[in-house]
Write an enzyme that holds these catalytic residues in place. Sequence first.
Site, PDB file in Angstrom:
ATOM      1  N   SER A  41       0.826  -1.205   0.000  1.00  0.00           N
ATOM      2  CA  SER A  41       0.000   0.000   0.000  1.00  0.00           C
ATOM      3  C   SER A  41       0.861   1.255   0.000  1.00  0.00           C
ATOM      4  O   SER A  41       1.506   1.573  -0.996  1.00  0.00           O
ATOM      5  CB  SER A  41      -0.981  -0.029   1.177  1.00  0.00           C
ATOM      6  OG  SER A  41      -1.912   1.030   1.060  1.00  0.00           O
ATOM      7  N   HIS A  53      -8.845   0.887   1.182  1.00  0.00           N
ATOM      8  CA  HIS A  53      -8.810  -0.159   0.151  1.00  0.00           C
ATOM      9  C   HIS A  53     -10.183  -0.790  -0.055  1.00  0.00           C
ATOM     10  O   HIS A  53     -10.333  -2.011  -0.082  1.00  0.00           O
ATOM     11  CB  HIS A  53      -7.764  -1.233   0.494  1.00  0.00           C
ATOM     12  CG  HIS A  53      -6.368  -0.707   0.467  1.00  0.00           C
ATOM     13  ND1 HIS A  53      -5.724  -0.327  -0.682  1.00  0.00           N
ATOM     14  CD2 HIS A  53      -5.496  -0.454   1.473  1.00  0.00           C
ATOM     15  CE1 HIS A  53      -4.524   0.125  -0.392  1.00  0.00           C
ATOM     16  NE2 HIS A  53      -4.361   0.066   0.913  1.00  0.00           N
TER      17      HIS A  53
END
Length: 293
Positions: free
Chosen positions: A90, A194
């Site tokens: 990420s 996400h």
Amino acid sequence: MTSDVVMFPGQGSQRLGMGQEVFDAYPRLCDRADEIVGHSLRELCLKDPDGLLNETAYTQQAIYFVSCLMYLAYAEEHGDEQVRCVTGHSLGLYPALFAAKVFDLFEGLEIVAKRGALMQEARGGAMVAVLGPQADDIDDHLVQLEFFDVDVANYNSPDQVVLSAAKPRLEELVPRLEELGHRCVWLPVSGAFHSRHMEPARCEFARFLRDRQFAPPAKAVVSTTSGRTLGAGHLLEEMVFQLVKPVRWRQTVTYLARTGHKTFEEVGPGRVLTKLSAEILGDESSPQAETGK
């Protein structure tokens, strides 16, 4: 020892005292970074006097900057040319892009500061880690239980996935999963990262990035959302859509090992990815055998 894959951690790897070993080596870079973000990153990481280190807008700046400084130190010791491939969990995408010379340290910091601010603005969502040997079955269980509005945010390892959704829906879901034998742990975040709930942040981040020009990666950068090696034409897409797509860490590490990468090393605060990758690969490809956003 050098590694052909360098991994950069995401949010969740922060800890008080991180960066202590590198701040003194790069005083000019620290001074310029402080000018960009408007506060002392060194003080934030080492003392956290205002209790901001775990606030997303500050956390992401701090992890990115410390990870980049640690990579500079790593490259000075081992040689940048020894690193064949970089990847990141990420937020870890951004120090990976810095290592690949897609942008310089300070442009990356500006981008990460904007990303963190937008993600902190996303309220009302929550995230839950699902742990244990049944974690692999989570997609089927979400369908069986008819929680179609809950997204898998992270496929971290065979025994760990992370779910993301509106908080009331996760509060309904967690007892049902526990009845099925899952162990669930709430994560200390303010948003449903996400997931589809990050779409407003994605749109705003796209507007922020759309006029920027990025250099082609100087080394292979492997996406942890698609598993593909990122070319110059995919960089903007990756940065933007990463906010709403799951992190497929397990699949990415498995793919890298299957395609001939033998050694993996984590550069950045903590050993979150080292532990996850050791679980995935059976402890064979990590030089030293915690989650991130």
